[in-house]
Each structure stands twice: as structure tokens, then as C-alpha cells.
Motif scaffolding. Structure first.
Motif, PDB file in Angstrom:
ATOM      1  N   ASN A   1     -11.582   1.996   6.023  1.00  0.00           N
ATOM      2  CA  ASN A   1     -11.135   1.231   4.865  1.00  0.00           C
ATOM      3  C   ASN A   1     -12.313   0.729   4.028  1.00  0.00           C
ATOM      4  O   ASN A   1     -13.339   0.318   4.566  1.00  0.00           O
ATOM      5  CB  ASN A   1     -10.305   0.030   5.322  1.00  0.00           C
ATOM      6  CG  ASN A   1      -9.130   0.420   6.187  1.00  0.00           C
ATOM      7  OD1 ASN A   1      -8.297   1.232   5.784  1.00  0.00           O
ATOM      8  ND2 ASN A   1      -9.044  -0.146   7.384  1.00  0.00           N
TER       9      ASN A   1
ATOM     10  N   TYR B   1       0.829  -1.203   0.000  1.00  0.00           N
ATOM     11  CA  TYR B   1       0.000   0.000   0.000  1.00  0.00           C
ATOM     12  C   TYR B   1       0.864   1.253   0.000  1.00  0.00           C
ATOM     13  O   TYR B   1       2.068   1.221   0.275  1.00  0.00           O
ATOM     14  CB  TYR B   1      -0.928   0.009   1.216  1.00  0.00           C
ATOM     15  CG  TYR B   1      -0.186   0.095   2.515  1.00  0.00           C
ATOM     16  CD1 TYR B   1       0.096   1.323   3.112  1.00  0.00           C
ATOM     17  CD2 TYR B   1       0.283  -1.051   3.140  1.00  0.00           C
ATOM     18  CE1 TYR B   1       0.814   1.395   4.281  1.00  0.00           C
ATOM     19  CE2 TYR B   1       0.992  -0.990   4.313  1.00  0.00           C
ATOM     20  CZ  TYR B   1       1.258   0.242   4.881  1.00  0.00           C
ATOM     21  OH  TYR B   1       1.986   0.303   6.041  1.00  0.00           O
TER      22      TYR B   1
ATOM     23  N   LYS C   1      -7.882  -1.878  -1.957  1.00  0.00           N
ATOM     24  CA  LYS C   1      -8.365  -1.223  -0.734  1.00  0.00           C
ATOM     25  C   LYS C   1      -8.080   0.268  -0.785  1.00  0.00           C
ATOM     26  O   LYS C   1      -6.950   0.676  -1.023  1.00  0.00           O
ATOM     27  CB  LYS C   1      -7.693  -1.833   0.507  1.00  0.00           C
ATOM     28  CG  LYS C   1      -8.140  -1.195   1.817  1.00  0.00           C
ATOM     29  CD  LYS C   1      -7.596  -1.948   3.026  1.00  0.00           C
ATOM     30  CE  LYS C   1      -6.100  -1.841   3.147  1.00  0.00           C
ATOM     31  NZ  LYS C   1      -5.587  -2.474   4.382  1.00  0.00           N
ATOM     32  N   GLU C   2      -9.133   1.064  -0.574  1.00  0.00           N
ATOM     33  CA  GLU C   2      -8.983   2.510  -0.453  1.00  0.00           C
ATOM     34  C   GLU C   2      -9.207   2.891   1.012  1.00  0.00           C
ATOM     35  O   GLU C   2     -10.069   2.328   1.677  1.00  0.00           O
ATOM     36  CB  GLU C   2      -9.991   3.247  -1.343  1.00  0.00           C
ATOM     37  CG  GLU C   2      -9.924   2.882  -2.813  1.00  0.00           C
ATOM     38  CD  GLU C   2     -10.777   1.673  -3.154  1.00  0.00           C
ATOM     39  OE1 GLU C   2     -11.650   1.301  -2.332  1.00  0.00           O
ATOM     40  OE2 GLU C   2     -10.572   1.098  -4.234  1.00  0.00           O
ATOM     41  N   SER C   3      -8.440   3.873   1.480  1.00  0.00           N
ATOM     42  CA  SER C   3      -8.502   4.240   2.894  1.00  0.00           C
ATOM     43  C   SER C   3      -8.467   5.747   3.084  1.00  0.00           C
ATOM     44  O   SER C   3      -7.837   6.471   2.300  1.00  0.00           O
ATOM     45  CB  SER C   3      -7.315   3.624   3.662  1.00  0.00           C
ATOM     46  OG  SER C   3      -7.275   2.221   3.515  1.00  0.00           O
TER      47      SER C   3
ATOM     48  N   GLY D   1      -5.153   6.528   1.222  1.00  0.00           N
ATOM     49  CA  GLY D   1      -4.354   5.333   0.989  1.00  0.00           C
ATOM     50  C   GLY D   1      -4.929   4.455  -0.105  1.00  0.00           C
ATOM     51  O   GLY D   1      -6.144   4.425  -0.329  1.00  0.00           O
TER      52      GLY D   1
ATOM     53  N   THR E   1     -12.761  -2.116   1.044  1.00  0.00           N
ATOM     54  CA  THR E   1     -12.040  -3.209   0.406  1.00  0.00           C
ATOM     55  C   THR E   1     -12.931  -3.923  -0.595  1.00  0.00           C
ATOM     56  O   THR E   1     -14.091  -4.223  -0.302  1.00  0.00           O
ATOM     57  CB  THR E   1     -11.544  -4.217   1.451  1.00  0.00           C
ATOM     58  OG1 THR E   1     -10.762  -3.539   2.443  1.00  0.00           O
ATOM     59  CG2 THR E   1     -10.700  -5.311   0.802  1.00  0.00           C
TER      60      THR E   1
ATOM     61  N   GLY F   1      -4.246   0.367  -1.538  1.00  0.00           N
ATOM     62  CA  GLY F   1      -3.538  -0.889  -1.355  1.00  0.00           C
ATOM     63  C   GLY F   1      -4.039  -1.952  -2.312  1.00  0.00           C
ATOM     64  O   GLY F   1      -5.187  -1.911  -2.764  1.00  0.00           O
TER      65      GLY F   1
ATOM     66  N   ASN G   1       0.294   5.515   1.268  1.00  0.00           N
ATOM     67  CA  ASN G   1      -0.519   6.594   1.844  1.00  0.00           C
ATOM     68  C   ASN G   1       0.116   7.930   1.486  1.00  0.00           C
ATOM     69  O   ASN G   1       1.337   8.070   1.509  1.00  0.00           O
ATOM     70  CB  ASN G   1      -0.593   6.498   3.371  1.00  0.00           C
ATOM     71  CG  ASN G   1      -1.174   5.195   3.855  1.00  0.00           C
ATOM     72  OD1 ASN G   1      -1.957   4.556   3.150  1.00  0.00           O
ATOM     73  ND2 ASN G   1      -0.786   4.779   5.047  1.00  0.00           N
TER      74      ASN G   1
END
Length: 248
Positions: free
Chosen positions: A198, A118, A177-179, A137, A200, A139, A120
Motif C-alpha cells: 500500500n 476502496y 491510497k493506491e495498492s 486498488g 498512502t 481508496g 480493487n
């Protein structure tokens, strides 16, 4: 899909690998431990309930880019399984006859693993500390999930050895995955943590040749959606200190 995964990984890490020596000296590396709770959405909610996740990571913070990149891996676990794959085996009272005729209680649990990388990027740094603030972020990686069977005795032959694979609904596939995170790195690196929201998406398929409860193979691809909250603690290992400010 794997080619897309490799391409995304290359895009993630190229900016960091291309930094000059001056910026690399401003970076520091650390170990991270995170713990979180994920809630299933859509098709995944039909099969599973919420799950906890525990992960370890290796992180590098780059001051020049105001971001963190790393690799992470861990386990998923929970009690919620909404799809009773053992229903054909159960008697009227919900128990399963064992080899010696004694009825056994069998409980379904969800288990899984996750491995990925990932990056950030801080978009709203905190005043007076550019290491800290709100970050976005992204990932990518691989996610695996299956049903684990907890039997109160060891006399249920249908759930021993390779027979388990006919019921466990093992799925594997890539995820994205976006955060949205708030991260804090203390100026002396003593208090380092992040809190994340998160999102996912796992693109998975069943790896078993046949499901015993249905008597059919499952060749469909599923999109496993999760929304989760997690907290992470960083333990710095090494890295150079920022130059001290000199006043005249």
C-alpha cells in the motif's frame, strides 16, 4: 478537498451500482479483517516511526467486473514518536515533575483512526479461477493521528484533561491510497485472503488551536506519506453461486 473526495467516491462506486440484475446475482458479500505495518516517509518520518494498523471491512466481490469494492475502518498504533513535544517539561534526567514534586516517567505513543472506501480491479487473473489474481486498488477516506501519553502515575497536571490537547499534535484530513494486491477467493469461498503493498498519502492539518511546547498555533498542511504491507482474511456472508459447468 471534501468535494474532490465525494467526487472520487462517486466514480468508484458508479460502475457497481449500474450493474444489471444478472451481474448482481453473481456477487457475494463478506467481512474482512486486515492487519498490517506502515512505514513513514518524508515529513511524517520526522514526527513518527512505523505503526501497525488493524481494520475491519465490508466487501462486495463482483464477478462481472472482476473486482471488489467496500468500506473499511480501523485503528493505527505504534511506539515510535520522534518529536518530543514534552521536552520543555522534562528535567535533566528526562523525567517530568509531578504535582507533588515526585518525578514521573512519561512515554509517547502514536494512535490514530482511519475510515474510507476502496475499489480493487483484477488485472492478472489466475488460470482457472477468475476470482483470484493480481489486482490494483484505489481508496479514499479520512485519517486521524495523534500522540498518546502514557504516565507511570496520575500526578502530572500538565497531561490531564484539556491540557493534553496542547501537546498531542492531533491531525485530521483526507487520504488517498493506491495498492498492489494478490487476492485469492476459493471456488467454494472457503479460503479467501489478500496480501497488499500500500502507498498512502494523507493531506492533514493540526486541529489544535495552539501547541503548548512552542507557544504557537500550527496552521500548516502536511502530506503524510506511508508505505505499508498488509494481510487480509475474508469471511463470506452471503451471495449466489456461479452456475455449474455442464458437459455433453
Amino acid at each position: 478537498m471534501l468535494r474532490i473526495l465525494y467526487f472520487v467516491l462517486l466514480l468508484l462506486f458508479t460502475p457497481f451500482l449500474s450493474q444489471g440484475q444478472e451481474q448482481r446475482e453473481e456477487s457475494f458479500m463478506g467481512l474482512g479483517f486486515s492487519y498490517g505495518l506502515d512505514f513513514p516517509v518524508g515529513q511524517l518520518a520526522d514526527r513518527y516511526g512505523s505503526n501497525f494498523n488493524a481494520q475491519l471491512s465490508m466487501d462486495i466481490f463482483n464477478i462481472g467486473l472482476n473486482g471488489v469494492f467496500g468500506i473499511e475502518g480501523g485503528v493505527l498504533f505504534g511506539d515510535g514518536v520522534n518529536e518530543d513535544v514534552l521536552s520543555p517539561l522534562r528535567s535533566e534526567n528526562g523525567r517530568i515533575p509531578g504535582n507533588n514534586g515526585v518525578l514521573a516517567d512519561v512515554f509517547l505513543r502514536q494512535r490514530g483512526t482511519i475510515l474510507g472506501a476502496y475499489i480493487n480491479k483484477i488485472i492478472l487473473p489466475r488460470a482457472g479461477n477468475k476470482r483470484s489474481g493480481v489486482s490494483l486498488g484505489l481508496g479514499v477516506g479520512l485519517i486521524q493521528r495523534k500522540i498518546r501519553f502514557v504516565v507511570d502515575s496520575q500526578n502530572v497536571g500538565q497531561l490531564t484533561g484539556d491540557y493534553i490537547e496542547g501537546y498531542d499534535r492531533n491531525t485530521v484530513g483526507p487520504y488517498v491510497k493506491e495498492s498492489i494486491k494478490f487476492q485469492n477467493f476459493g471456488r467454494n469461498k472457503s479460503v479467501n485472503y489478500e496480501i497488499a503493498l500500500n502507498f498512502t498519502q494523507g493531506y492533514v492539518r493540526n486541529t489544535r488551536s495552539i501547541n503548548f511546547d512552542t507557544g504557537m498555533a500550527d496552521r500548516s498542511r502536511n502530506v503524510d506519506l506511508m508505505i505499508g504491507l498488509s494481510a487480509k482474511w475474508f469471511l463470506p456472508i452471503f451471495g449466489s453461486r456461479e452456475p455449474e459447468e455442464i458437459y455433453y
